[in-house]
Every structure is written in structure tokens, then in C-alpha cells.
Design an enzyme around this catalytic site. Structure first.
Site, short mmCIF file in Angstrom:
data_model
loop_
_atom_site.label_atom_id
_atom_site.label_comp_id
_atom_site.label_asym_id
_atom_site.label_seq_id
_atom_site.Cartn_x
_atom_site.Cartn_y
_atom_site.Cartn_z
N LYS A 289 0.83 -1.21 0.00
CA LYS A 289 0.00 0.00 0.00
C LYS A 289 0.87 1.27 0.00
O LYS A 289 2.06 1.22 0.29
CB LYS A 289 -0.94 -0.01 1.20
CG LYS A 289 -1.95 -1.18 1.18
CD LYS A 289 -2.78 -1.23 -0.09
CE LYS A 289 -4.10 -1.96 0.04
NZ LYS A 289 -4.02 -3.43 -0.07
C1 LIG Z 1 -5.36 -4.23 0.70
C2 LIG Z 1 -6.84 -4.09 0.76
C3 LIG Z 1 -7.61 -4.51 1.86
C4 LIG Z 1 -7.11 -5.37 2.96
O1 LIG Z 1 -5.94 -5.07 3.51
P1 LIG Z 1 -4.97 -6.14 4.22
O2 LIG Z 1 -4.16 -5.24 5.08
O3 LIG Z 1 -4.14 -6.80 3.16
O4 LIG Z 1 -5.79 -7.08 5.01
C5 LIG Z 1 -8.96 -4.22 1.87
N1 LIG Z 1 -9.54 -3.57 0.85
C6 LIG Z 1 -8.84 -3.16 -0.23
C7 LIG Z 1 -9.54 -2.43 -1.32
C8 LIG Z 1 -7.48 -3.43 -0.32
O5 LIG Z 1 -6.81 -3.08 -1.42
#
Ligand SMILES: *Cc1c(COP(=O)(O)O)cnc(C)c1O
Length: 398
Positions: A186
Site C-alpha cells: 500500500k
Molecule cells: C489491501 C486491501 C484490503 C485489505 O488489507 P490487508 O491489510 O491486506 O488485510 C482491503 N480492501 C482493499 C480495497 C485493499 O486493497
């Protein structure tokens, strides 16, 4: 897109603070910490930078989405409207709280179509959860108007749009609750982590307690805390929070690079009249973690993807229509309600219903779309080469 690309001494310094004192837990052990409260400091920094009153760090983004739903009272029998183009976490979270995921079409914003949302509302609808996919936002004015009209709560899944804004407000700070993931890929990362942001004190108090076994966190002695509710453990560690604390100070830097690189790539693709771009409800607010573009039809898009693959340059270009994680077409586990423990019969029936629902509106959008992830490391020369190769591949088929 990812902050890990620019790993630096800032992250090392914050991590080292924790490594030196050895207090890896966010609560308690006051005497040993040498004044280091990484999770608490990161929450304060999130409130400040993202413009929300309260935030609760948790172990990951999926936990954050789950916690946001729980804190808003979403549970048994409630329907939650989510988009067909998202990440599997959306329906995992809804199902895990015993609620019904209702998947509805996306439009050319690549996010929830307000018209499709309206058509999906029933007496059981409790929540609308837009997902700001690939760096840009849903049409929040339209969705908020629907929420007001039908007395629904709005949860913004802003996991992929960290730093983006809508009419000047940060994405994730606008709904009743908003969530970020700080997983490894992210825009800002903790390695693993997530956060629920809210301006509602009641929602925050529920998040604070539930994420730590229901502790009320009112005492100085953790062992003497009261437990007003049955909770769970979604805690983040100090090690992860330390990385986030370093990264949040660098988000402006990451966003500036993303915006510059996305604009340069867009300028090259714009030279092809048959390429169009995702509609962004507030252009100024695009976090630019991706550039999402459309070809005239699905056949051409598929051919271009095959061409990029054959040339060995598909990496970083995503054709979501054929993707296992992000689009309803390949979610057989959802359509067959493949869970480990049994669901209530009524929930199971509503989940399986997605196997026979018509998603041709989403298909018409997603089959034409390719998203290019924007790297923080690209040089101007690399952007030029990438753009020109994409243009050449497209020109073969139009
Ligand atoms: C990455 C992501 C999540 C979940 O995040 P994690 O930390 O990997 O559990 C939820 N929603 C979206 C749209 C994402 O891209």
C-alpha cells in the site's frame, strides 16, 4: 504505489527505538519504553494528517473493515452493499460479521455505481461500503445522499486510496467510518497493519475496545480494565506501528512522485485517441497510485494484454477482468459459499445468489479496463519507454 520502494533510514530509526527498548506491545509496560509509544503516536499523526477526530490502528486492513462494520452495529441479517470490483476482503469482512454482502455494479469510475446502489436497496440494507479502488474515489456526494435518504451508514474502504481527497477532504475521513490497509504494497506501509478512522466518538470507543478483547482502557492497570463488551484481538504491534510512523511523514513525498509519474504516463497514452481514461469524480483528489485506462472493447483489451505478456512487459499492468482477487467473475468460492464453518441457511442462500446475478454492466466496464501501477522508482526515461511500448501494443489492434 508502494512506500516500501523508498525504504530508508527514517523507517530504520523508528524500528530501532522499539528494538532497543524491547517493548513490542502497544499497551502497558510504561516503565520500560523510554517514552516510545509508536502506535499511539501514529494514531495522533493519522488524525492530524488525514483529518479525522479518532483513529484505531489494527493488525491489517481486513481487520479494519471488519471492525468498522462491527462498530457501526452491522450484523445478523443486515445487508451491506459492496462493489463487484474490489478486493476479497470486502465480502470476507461482511460475511465474518454475519451480514449479507450484496454485490452491485461499478461504473466508469471503477467504483460503486450510484444508480446500481439505489436499485439494490431493500428494507434490510444497513450499510453502503464504496471501495476507492486504484487510487481514485467513488462518487461520494451521490452515495451520501442515498445514505441520508434511506438512513444507512457509509463505510469508505480507502485501503487503495491513501492520501487521495474528495472536495478537499481526505478519503477515509468522510463516511461514518473509513479504513486504510498498511500492508506491504500500500501507499504507506507498516509491513502489516490497518486503521479505522471516524469522527464519531461512539464508533471509536467500540473500535478501541473490540480490537483489544473488549478492554475499556480506562485504568492504569491493564489487568484491572473492565470489559463492557465481548471483544477480539486485532492489535497492531509496536514494530509495525514504528514503520508506519516513519512512512506517514513521507506520504506527501510519495504522492508528489505518484502524481508526476502518472501525469507523464497519461500524456503518452493520451496520444492514442482510442484510449480513454477512468472517470475521476474529483480530479484534483486522485492519489495517482494507478493509471486506469480503457480500450474500445473487451476483444481489443484482451489482445493488448496478450501482446504485453508476449513481450514480457505485462508486469505492473493489471487486467482485472481476468483477476482472481479483485473481480467477481473468478470468485467461485464466494458464489459457492465455500466457508470453513457453516453459514446460516438464509445467509448462504443470499451469498450463492451471486452465481446467477447479472453483472453485464460491470463486465462491460471491466473487460475494457487496464490499470497500470505507478512506481515511485521510475525515471523519466523509463516512463517514456513503458508508455511507448504500451502505445505500440495498442496500435497493433486498433
Ligand atoms: C489491501 C486491501 C484490503 C485489505 O488489507 P490487508 O491489510 O491486506 O488485510 C482491503 N480492501 C482493499 C480495497 C485493499 O486493497
Amino acid at each position: 504505489m508502494p512506500g516500501f520502494e523508498l525504504w530508508s533510514d527514517v523507517e530504520r530509526k523508528h524500528l530501532n527505538d522499539v528494538v532497543q527498548n524491547g517493548v513490542l506491545m502497544r499497551y502497558g509496560f510504561d516503565g520500560n519504553r523510554n517514552g516510545h509509544w509508536k502506535a499511539k503516536e501514529l494514531e495522533a499523526a493519522i488524525n492530524d494528517y488525514y483529518g479525522c477526530k479518532y483513529s484505531q490502528l489494527v493488525s491489517n486492513g481486513t481487520a479494519a473493515v471488519t471492525l468498522a462494520l462491527l462498530a457501526l452495529g452491522v450484523g445478523y441479517g443486515d445487508e451491506v452493499i459492496i462493489p463487484t470490483f474490489t478486493f476479497v476482503a470486502s465480502f470476507e469482512a461482511v460475511i465474518s460479521v454475519g451480514a449479507v454482502p450484496v454485490l452491485v455494479d461499478v461504473d466508469d469510475t471503477l467504483t460503486l455505481s450510484p444508480a446500481a446502489v439505489k436499485a439494490a436497496i431493500t428494507s434490510k440494507t444497513k450499510c453502503i461500503m464504496p471501495v476507492h479502488m486504484c487510487g481514485s474515489m467513488a462518487d461520494l456526494d451521490a452515495l451520501q445522499a442515498i445514505c441520508t435518504e434511506h438512513n444507512l451508514v457509509l463505510v469508505e474502504d480507502a485501503c487503495q486510496a491513501i492520501g487521495g481527497t474528495y472536495h478537499g477532504k481526505k478519503l477515509g475521513s468522510i463516511g461514518d467510518a473509513g479504513t486504510f490497509s498498511f500492508d506491504y504494497v500500500k501507499t504507506m506501509t507498516c509491513g502489516e497493519g490497518g486503521v479505522v478512522m471516524t469522527n464519531r466518538e461512539d464508533v471509536y470507543i467500540s473500535c478501541d475496545g473490540y480490537s483489544d478483547h473488549g478492554h475499556d482502557h480506562k485504568g492504569v492497570d491493564r489487568g484491572a480494565d473492565l470489559h463492557p463488551i465481548i471483544g477480539y484481538n486485532y492489535r497492531i504491534s509496536e514494530l509495525h506501528a514504528a514503520v508506519g510512523l516513519a512512512q506517514i511523514g513521507r506520504v506527501n513525498e510519495f504522492l508528489a512522485i505518484q502524481r508526476k509519474n502518472q501525469a507523464a504516463l497519461k500524456a503518452i497514452l493520451s496520444t492514442v485517441p482510442q484510449i480513454s481514461f477512468r472517470r475521476v469524480p474529483d480530479e484534483a483528489g486522485d492519489s495517482c497510485s494507478f493509471l486506469s485506462w480503457f480500450l474500445p472493447n473487451g476483444e481489443i483489451a484482451n489482445a493488448v494484454v496478450e501482446e504485453l505478456k508476449a513481450q514480457g512487459i505485462l508486469a505492473g499492468n493489471f487486467y482485472w477482468y481476468n483477476n482472481n482477487w479483485h473481480y467477481i467473475r473468478k470468485w467461485d468460492h464466494l458464489k459457492n459459499a465455500k466457508t470453513l464453518s457453516s453459514l446460516s441457511p438464509e445467509l448462504k442462500e443470499k451469498v450463492i445468489h451471486h452465481a446467477t446475478k447479472d453483472f453485464s454492466v460491470s463486465d462491460a466496464v471491466m473487460s475494457r479496463c487496464i490499470s497500470t501501477a505507478i512506481s515511485l522508482l521510475w525515471t523519466e526515461q523509463q516512463i517514456k519507454e513503458k508508455g511507448e511500448k504500451i502505445v505500440a501494443a495498442v496500435k497493433k489492434f486498433i
